[in-house]
Motif scaffolding. Sequence first.
Motif, PDB file in Angstrom:
ATOM      1  N   LEU A  71      43.343  38.103  30.195  1.00 11.80           N
ATOM      2  CA  LEU A  71      42.238  37.146  30.258  1.00 11.80           C
ATOM      3  C   LEU A  71      42.356  36.126  29.125  1.00 11.80           C
ATOM      4  N   LEU A 229      44.511  29.015  35.986  1.00 10.89           N
ATOM      5  CA  LEU A 229      43.974  30.347  36.296  1.00 10.89           C
ATOM      6  C   LEU A 229      44.866  31.112  37.266  1.00 10.89           C
ATOM      7  N   GLN A 273      39.738  37.437  39.309  1.00 15.45           N
ATOM      8  CA  GLN A 273      40.403  36.136  39.258  1.00 15.45           C
ATOM      9  C   GLN A 273      39.856  35.206  40.336  1.00 15.45           C
ATOM     10  N   ILE A 276      36.371  33.872  39.269  1.00 19.59           N
ATOM     11  CA  ILE A 276      36.458  32.846  38.222  1.00 19.59           C
ATOM     12  C   ILE A 276      36.929  31.518  38.823  1.00 19.59           C
ATOM     13  N   THR A 277      37.983  31.596  39.645  1.00 20.56           N
ATOM     14  CA  THR A 277      38.522  30.386  40.267  1.00 20.56           C
ATOM     15  C   THR A 277      37.507  29.756  41.208  1.00 20.56           C
ATOM     16  N   GLY A 279      34.333  29.788  40.978  1.00 22.85           N
ATOM     17  CA  GLY A 279      33.319  29.093  40.191  1.00 22.85           C
ATOM     18  C   GLY A 279      33.728  27.663  39.886  1.00 22.85           C
TER      19      GLY A 279
END
Length: 295
Positions: A71, A229, A273, A276-277, A279
């Motif tokens: 991370l 990312l 992952q 997060i992506t 978002g």
Amino acid sequence: MNLKIKKVTLLPWLFLAIPLTMYIIWVIFPVLQSLFFSLTSRDSIMYGQKKFIGFGNFARLFQDPQFHLALKNNFIWLVFFVALPIPLGLAVAMFFNQDFGGARIYKTLFYIPMTLSFAVIGTIWAWIYHPDFGVLNTFLRAIGWQSAAKQWLGDRRYMTIALVMVGVWRQVPYVMILYLAGLKNIPEELVEASMIDGATWGQRFRRIIIPLLAPATTIAVTISIIDSLRAFDIVYVMTNTKARAAEVLSSYMYSSAFHYQDYGYGSAIAVIQFMITLGFIMVYVNSSLKNEVQR
């Protein structure tokens, strides 16, 4: 009349049927499958031992030092992918936006890194980073900076930065293209009017060019963040996922699932992952829709 209306209504769905079906099979279904796998403990995708453990994999993730390192490395990728390709891409685009002999040839040559496969890029930069006869260390020794010559892919202190620089080298041409397209849409009359009014180059850049390039900047920043990312190819090609110090989320997911056959844990990493992506993608889509409404 009603029959014609039904035909018009059904026609778009008939055209969309095949792409939607493919999208569901190759995107939606794998996402849902990964989400289900993340709630299980399994040593195989189809066969082998399977056990539903709920959020056990996610609880294990947040206690895993290697996950924290992956991370952190992804965060380093993110920072460098925004801090370097954006201003460098803009500077190169501003340079190539001028009329001079051979401009098209130079643009093509500068864009070449984007056309190369990651296997080729990894091989080229592995030679450049070679500790003994690599171009980088040879150059540093030639100018008397022997202490600056490092084991770029063999020392955990420099490994992540070395890989990030390779990614940045490939990302700058992409950002350049985005900004070149944006610069072509800036009205020449506006720039000429500011020159007549006595505005300096710096004033024109700050008050006209930068604001009008805001849509291109939004796209460039968002795409660069997403690319950072999902960084995997360069890490895999140049380290074969054996260098744990340089691991990112995608490579850690790959090694957990396919090297250690811990598919449930690997799926949990993939879900984190993905969230997060997603978002950042939602922020980008929301910003794009707002720009369209304002227009």
